[in-house]
Design a protein around this motif. Structure first.
Motif, PDB file in Angstrom:
ATOM      1  N   UNK A  16      -9.380  27.650  11.190  1.00 38.58           N
ATOM      2  CA  UNK A  16      -8.857  27.124  12.454  1.00 38.58           C
ATOM      3  C   UNK A  16      -9.357  25.716  12.709  1.00 38.58           C
ATOM      4  N   UNK A  17      -8.534  24.925  13.356  1.00 40.00           N
ATOM      5  CA  UNK A  17      -8.898  23.541  13.687  1.00 40.00           C
ATOM      6  C   UNK A  17      -9.783  23.553  14.929  1.00 40.00           C
ATOM      7  N   UNK A  18     -10.937  22.913  14.839  1.00 40.15           N
ATOM      8  CA  UNK A  18     -11.872  22.842  15.955  1.00 40.15           C
ATOM      9  C   UNK A  18     -11.744  21.483  16.617  1.00 40.15           C
ATOM     10  N   UNK A  19     -11.537  21.462  17.909  1.00 42.19           N
ATOM     11  CA  UNK A  19     -11.374  20.216  18.638  1.00 42.19           C
ATOM     12  C   UNK A  19     -12.703  19.485  18.739  1.00 42.19           C
ATOM     13  N   UNK A  20     -12.655  18.151  18.631  1.00 41.52           N
ATOM     14  CA  UNK A  20     -13.859  17.342  18.790  1.00 41.52           C
ATOM     15  C   UNK A  20     -14.096  16.987  20.253  1.00 41.52           C
ATOM     16  N   UNK A  21     -13.181  17.407  21.097  1.00 42.33           N
ATOM     17  CA  UNK A  21     -13.343  17.157  22.527  1.00 42.33           C
ATOM     18  C   UNK A  21     -14.474  18.013  23.074  1.00 42.33           C
ATOM     19  N   UNK A  22     -15.131  17.523  24.125  1.00 42.49           N
ATOM     20  CA  UNK A  22     -16.224  18.279  24.726  1.00 42.49           C
ATOM     21  C   UNK A  22     -15.721  19.521  25.427  1.00 42.49           C
ATOM     22  N   UNK A  23     -14.431  19.536  25.782  1.00 42.17           N
ATOM     23  CA  UNK A  23     -13.838  20.690  26.433  1.00 42.17           C
ATOM     24  C   UNK A  23     -12.554  21.073  25.703  1.00 42.17           C
ATOM     25  N   UNK A  24     -12.455  22.331  25.332  1.00 42.85           N
ATOM     26  CA  UNK A  24     -11.262  22.825  24.664  1.00 42.85           C
ATOM     27  C   UNK A  24     -10.763  24.052  25.406  1.00 42.85           C
ATOM     28  N   UNK A  25      -9.457  24.106  25.607  1.00 41.01           N
ATOM     29  CA  UNK A  25      -8.886  25.203  26.362  1.00 41.01           C
ATOM     30  C   UNK A  25      -7.724  25.810  25.600  1.00 41.01           C
ATOM     31  N   UNK A  26      -7.468  27.082  25.871  1.00 36.72           N
ATOM     32  CA  UNK A  26      -6.271  27.749  25.384  1.00 36.72           C
ATOM     33  C   UNK A  26      -5.427  28.093  26.593  1.00 36.72           C
ATOM     34  N   UNK A  27      -4.279  27.495  26.675  1.00 38.23           N
ATOM     35  CA  UNK A  27      -3.414  27.720  27.821  1.00 38.23           C
ATOM     36  C   UNK A  27      -2.638  29.013  27.631  1.00 38.23           C
ATOM     37  N   UNK A  28      -2.781  29.924  28.578  1.00 37.71           N
ATOM     38  CA  UNK A  28      -2.089  31.205  28.512  1.00 37.71           C
ATOM     39  C   UNK A  28      -0.841  31.165  29.381  1.00 37.71           C
ATOM     40  N   UNK A  29       0.258  31.609  28.804  1.00 35.22           N
ATOM     41  CA  UNK A  29       1.509  31.656  29.543  1.00 35.22           C
ATOM     42  C   UNK A  29       1.545  32.912  30.401  1.00 35.22           C
ATOM     43  N   UNK A  30       2.449  32.976  31.362  1.00 35.83           N
ATOM     44  CA  UNK A  30       2.598  34.211  32.159  1.00 35.83           C
ATOM     45  C   UNK A  30       2.849  35.408  31.247  1.00 35.83           C
ATOM     46  N   UNK A  31       2.309  36.567  31.619  1.00 39.43           N
ATOM     47  CA  UNK A  31       2.433  37.757  30.783  1.00 39.43           C
ATOM     48  C   UNK A  31       3.768  38.440  31.044  1.00 39.43           C
ATOM     49  N   UNK A  32       4.837  37.779  30.613  1.00 39.64           N
ATOM     50  CA  UNK A  32       6.173  38.311  30.874  1.00 39.64           C
ATOM     51  C   UNK A  32       6.954  38.584  29.590  1.00 39.64           C
ATOM     52  N   UNK A  33       6.326  38.358  28.447  1.00 41.43           N
ATOM     53  CA  UNK A  33       6.966  38.656  27.172  1.00 41.43           C
ATOM     54  C   UNK A  33       5.974  39.401  26.283  1.00 41.43           C
ATOM     55  N   UNK A  34       6.493  40.066  25.265  1.00 39.25           N
ATOM     56  CA  UNK A  34       5.623  40.802  24.347  1.00 39.25           C
ATOM     57  C   UNK A  34       4.641  39.871  23.654  1.00 39.25           C
ATOM     58  N   UNK A  35       5.114  38.694  23.229  1.00 41.80           N
ATOM     59  CA  UNK A  35       4.234  37.763  22.533  1.00 41.80           C
ATOM     60  C   UNK A  35       3.160  37.209  23.451  1.00 41.80           C
ATOM     61  N   UNK A  36       3.490  36.947  24.720  1.00 41.62           N
ATOM     62  CA  UNK A  36       2.474  36.437  25.650  1.00 41.62           C
ATOM     63  C   UNK A  36       1.397  37.486  25.903  1.00 41.62           C
ATOM     64  N   UNK A  37       1.784  38.770  25.953  1.00 38.86           N
ATOM     65  CA  UNK A  37       0.798  39.842  26.138  1.00 38.86           C
ATOM     66  C   UNK A  37      -0.091  39.951  24.908  1.00 38.86           C
ATOM     67  N   UNK A  38       0.505  39.847  23.732  1.00 41.95           N
ATOM     68  CA  UNK A  38      -0.290  39.902  22.506  1.00 41.95           C
ATOM     69  C   UNK A  38      -1.275  38.739  22.454  1.00 41.95           C
ATOM     70  N   UNK A  39      -0.834  37.564  22.885  1.00 47.16           N
ATOM     71  CA  UNK A  39      -1.719  36.400  22.890  1.00 47.16           C
ATOM     72  C   UNK A  39      -2.890  36.636  23.838  1.00 47.16           C
TER      73      UNK A  39
END
Length: 207
Positions: free
Chosen positions: A74-97
């Motif tokens: 996996x690619x690691x960000x060099x930024x001091x802050x890294x986030x994973x943006x989660x979409x609304x849980x309205x699809x099967x893939x969003x729930x799996x994520x």
């Protein structure tokens, strides 16, 4: 819906465990070469069955340790802050994520912890790529191997803190030596899994 997906991955039980606080004087009785504790009554150790009973993790599936090296790094960000943006849980893939993120958190905060207590190693990410295979790994055996490794490190004379799945050590000791156990916060049937839920969010006693 999220609970159904956690059931499918085998992580539903461990996701129900909260914070467990305790202490570990057992280290004074540790025999590091065999990962056993030498007590007055006998010599005992934590087994795979204990892991399954205390955490509710699968132990009879494919070993997960070797699979950690598969896949692209996996690619690691060099930024001091890294986030994973989660979409609304309205699809099967969003729930799996969302479930993948939840499992990643459990790996770093409960099963494979280190002394930082604030980070989860990126090496676990490839294990979560194929959602259909998450439940096929023997997470219990990997957890036990990590626990044994942590015991070996903790037994060194210059070690000040112990990492690893301390919840496993606490609950294992409390089940076998009730005289040192805190009063359970939750009353569960004898066969209820995970047993660790009995002491979730418990306070240390002076027993």
């Amino acid at each position: 819906m999220v609970e159904n997906y956690l059931h499918a991955t085998g992580f539903y039980h461990v996701s129900r465990i909260g914070v467990i606080r305790g202490f570990h004087p057992l280290l004074a009785a540790l025999r590091p070469e065999t990962h056993t504790f030498v007590l007055l009554v006998s010599e005992v150790t934590v087994t795979l069955e204990d892991v399954a009973h205390i955490f509710g993790l699968p132990i009879d599936e494919e070993p997960s340790q070797s699979i950690a090296i598969f896949g692209r790094e996996p690619v690691v960000s060099h930024s001091s802050k890294s986030y994973i943006k989660l979409e609304p849980l309205d699809t099967e893939e969003s729930i799996r994520r969302y479930v993948r993120c939840q499992i990643f958190y459990l790996l770093g905060s409960t099963l494979f912890t280190d002394k930082s207590t604030a980070y989860a190693h990126a090496k676990y990410l490839p294990l979560l790529r194929d959602f259909e295979r998450i439940h096929t790994y023997s997470w219990g055996s990997a957890c036990l191997a990590h626990f044994y490794r942590a015991l070996c490190h903790a037994s060194r004379y210059n070690t000040k803190e112990m990492d690893g799945p301390l919840n496993l050590l606490f609950v294992w000791a409390w089940k076998r030596m009730p005289c040192i156990a805190p009063v359970p916060r939750q009353t569960l049937p004898p066969a209820e899994i995970p047993v660790a839920m009995r002491w979730s969010h418990s306070k240390r006693t002076t027993a």
